[in-house]
Design an enzyme around this catalytic site. Structure first.
Site, PDB file in Angstrom:
ATOM      1  N   HIS A   9      12.418  -3.274   7.532  1.00 46.12           N
ATOM      2  CA  HIS A   9      13.000  -1.942   7.734  1.00 46.12           C
ATOM      3  C   HIS A   9      12.019  -0.820   7.367  1.00 46.12           C
ATOM      4  O   HIS A   9      11.973   0.199   8.045  1.00 46.12           O
ATOM      5  CB  HIS A   9      14.282  -1.807   6.907  1.00 46.12           C
ATOM      6  CG  HIS A   9      14.113  -2.169   5.467  1.00 46.12           C
ATOM      7  ND1 HIS A   9      13.876  -3.468   5.061  1.00 46.12           N
ATOM      8  CD2 HIS A   9      14.083  -1.413   4.346  1.00 46.12           C
ATOM      9  CE1 HIS A   9      13.744  -3.485   3.736  1.00 46.12           C
ATOM     10  NE2 HIS A   9      13.858  -2.252   3.277  1.00 46.12           N
ATOM     11  N   CYS A  65       5.133  -3.723   6.533  1.00 44.32           N
ATOM     12  CA  CYS A  65       6.241  -3.493   5.610  1.00 44.32           C
ATOM     13  C   CYS A  65       5.927  -2.220   4.832  1.00 44.32           C
ATOM     14  O   CYS A  65       5.072  -1.445   5.259  1.00 44.32           O
ATOM     15  CB  CYS A  65       6.496  -4.704   4.723  1.00 44.32           C
ATOM     16  SG  CYS A  65       5.164  -5.143   3.587  1.00 44.32           S
ATOM     17  N   GLY A  66       6.599  -1.990   3.718  1.00 43.71           N
ATOM     18  CA  GLY A  66       6.381  -0.743   2.995  1.00 43.71           C
ATOM     19  C   GLY A  66       4.953  -0.607   2.495  1.00 43.71           C
ATOM     20  O   GLY A  66       4.284   0.392   2.738  1.00 43.71           O
ATOM     21  N   GLY A  70       3.884  -7.560   0.704  1.00 46.23           N
ATOM     22  CA  GLY A  70       4.822  -8.680   0.906  1.00 46.23           C
ATOM     23  C   GLY A  70       4.510  -9.439   2.183  1.00 46.23           C
ATOM     24  O   GLY A  70       4.533 -10.677   2.215  1.00 46.23           O
ATOM     25  N   HIS A  98     -16.270 -10.816   9.398  1.00 41.72           N
ATOM     26  CA  HIS A  98     -16.613 -11.810   8.379  1.00 41.72           C
ATOM     27  C   HIS A  98     -15.525 -12.859   8.151  1.00 41.72           C
ATOM     28  O   HIS A  98     -15.831 -13.996   7.797  1.00 41.72           O
ATOM     29  CB  HIS A  98     -16.892 -11.120   7.031  1.00 41.72           C
ATOM     30  CG  HIS A  98     -18.156 -10.310   7.033  1.00 41.72           C
ATOM     31  ND1 HIS A  98     -18.711  -9.789   5.898  1.00 41.72           N
ATOM     32  CD2 HIS A  98     -18.976  -9.934   8.053  1.00 41.72           C
ATOM     33  CE1 HIS A  98     -19.814  -9.111   6.196  1.00 41.72           C
ATOM     34  NE2 HIS A  98     -19.998  -9.182   7.505  1.00 41.72           N
ATOM     35  N   ARG A 109       4.358   2.806   4.004  1.00 43.66           N
ATOM     36  CA  ARG A 109       4.595   3.813   2.974  1.00 43.66           C
ATOM     37  C   ARG A 109       3.290   4.237   2.288  1.00 43.66           C
ATOM     38  O   ARG A 109       3.308   5.045   1.373  1.00 43.66           O
ATOM     39  CB  ARG A 109       5.578   3.266   1.932  1.00 43.66           C
ATOM     40  CG  ARG A 109       6.986   3.094   2.486  1.00 43.66           C
ATOM     41  CD  ARG A 109       7.910   2.407   1.492  1.00 43.66           C
ATOM     42  NE  ARG A 109       9.267   2.313   2.026  1.00 43.66           N
ATOM     43  CZ  ARG A 109      10.197   1.484   1.546  1.00 43.66           C
ATOM     44  NH1 ARG A 109       9.915   0.683   0.524  1.00 43.66           N
ATOM     45  NH2 ARG A 109      11.408   1.461   2.075  1.00 43.66           N
ATOM     46  N   HIS A 133     -20.778 -16.885   8.505  1.00 45.82           N
ATOM     47  CA  HIS A 133     -19.381 -16.720   8.099  1.00 45.82           C
ATOM     48  C   HIS A 133     -18.492 -17.877   8.553  1.00 45.82           C
ATOM     49  O   HIS A 133     -17.400 -18.070   8.031  1.00 45.82           O
ATOM     50  CB  HIS A 133     -18.828 -15.404   8.645  1.00 45.82           C
ATOM     51  CG  HIS A 133     -19.610 -14.217   8.190  1.00 45.82           C
ATOM     52  ND1 HIS A 133     -19.655 -13.815   6.877  1.00 45.82           N
ATOM     53  CD2 HIS A 133     -20.433 -13.383   8.871  1.00 45.82           C
ATOM     54  CE1 HIS A 133     -20.452 -12.761   6.760  1.00 45.82           C
ATOM     55  NE2 HIS A 133     -20.950 -12.482   7.957  1.00 45.82           N
ATOM     56  N   ARG A 136     -17.661 -20.492   5.816  1.00 48.79           N
ATOM     57  CA  ARG A 136     -16.817 -19.906   4.768  1.00 48.79           C
ATOM     58  C   ARG A 136     -15.376 -19.772   5.243  1.00 48.79           C
ATOM     59  O   ARG A 136     -14.433 -20.025   4.484  1.00 48.79           O
ATOM     60  CB  ARG A 136     -17.368 -18.543   4.348  1.00 48.79           C
ATOM     61  CG  ARG A 136     -18.733 -18.657   3.708  1.00 48.79           C
ATOM     62  CD  ARG A 136     -19.425 -17.322   3.600  1.00 48.79           C
ATOM     63  NE  ARG A 136     -20.788 -17.490   3.111  1.00 48.79           N
ATOM     64  CZ  ARG A 136     -21.732 -16.577   3.220  1.00 48.79           C
ATOM     65  NH1 ARG A 136     -21.474 -15.414   3.798  1.00 48.79           N
ATOM     66  NH2 ARG A 136     -22.932 -16.803   2.751  1.00 48.79           N
TER      67      ARG A 136
END
Ligand code: RB5
Length: 145
Positions: A9, A65-66, A70, A98, A109, A133, A136
Site C-alpha cells: 500500500h 514499499c515504504g 521489507g 557489478h 516514503r 564480477h 563473485r
C-alpha cells in the site's frame, strides 16, 4: 523487455507512476499488485514478482514499499534473486554492472517520484559487466549452501 512490478500500500502510488512511465517508454509490464492504498503485507508481493523473474516470465522485477527495506529483505530470501535497494542512480547502475541485480527495490516514503523514475531508467538501461564480477555473483548462491 518484460518487467514484473509489485508494491504494498505504501508503494502503490509510486508503482502506478513507474508503470505508466515504463508503458509509455515501450516496456511490457506485468503488474502483480497491490491495486489500492488499503493495507497489505509486502512479502506477498515480493514473492509474486520474484517468482515471475525466476520462472523467466519476466526479465527483471521492481518492488516498492515504504522504505524498500521489507521488499529487499523478502526478495533476497529467494534463491536466484539479487535484489538491490537503491535511492540514487549510481547504486542502481553499479547494482547492474557489478552485481547483475535482477530486482530493483525502491522506498516510496524515502525518495520522490522523479528520482525514482531516473533510478529505474538507469537500472533498466545498464548491462551486467561480467568479467571479474561473474565469479563473485555466482558465489552469492554459494553463501546460502
Ligand atoms: C508499511 O507501513 C511499511 O512498513 C512497508 O511499506 C515497508 O516500509 C516495510 O519495509
Amino acid at each position: 523487455m518484460r518487467i514484473a512490478i509489485g508494491s504494498d500500500h505504501a508503494g502503490f502510488e509510486l508503482k502506478e507512476f513507474i508503470k505508466k512511465s515504463l508503458l509509455s517508454a515501450g516496456y511490457e509490464i506485468l503488474d502483480f499488485g497491490t491495486n489500492s492504498c488499503n493495507p497489505v503485507d509486502y512479502p506477498v508481493f515480493a514473492k509474486k514478482v520474484c517468482l515471475s523473474v525466476i520462472n523467466q516470465e519476466t526479465t527483471a522485477g521492481i518492488l516498492i514499499c515504504g522504505t524498500g527495506i521489507g521488499m529487499s529483505i523478502s526478495a533476497n530470501k529467494i534463491k536466484g534473486i539479487r535484489a538491490a535497494l537503491c535511492s540514487e542512480e549510481l547504486s542502481a547502475r553499479l547494482s547492474r554492472l557489478h552485481n547483475n541485480a535482477n530486482v530493483l527495490c525502491l522506498g516510496a516514503r524515502i525518495i520522490g517520484t522523479e528520482l525514482a523514475l531516473s533510478i529505474v531508467k538507469a537500472w533498466l538501461s545498464t548491462p551486467f559487466e561480467g568479467g571479474r564480477h561473474q565469479k563473485r555473483v555466482e558465489m552469492i548462491e554459494w553463501v546460502a549452501e
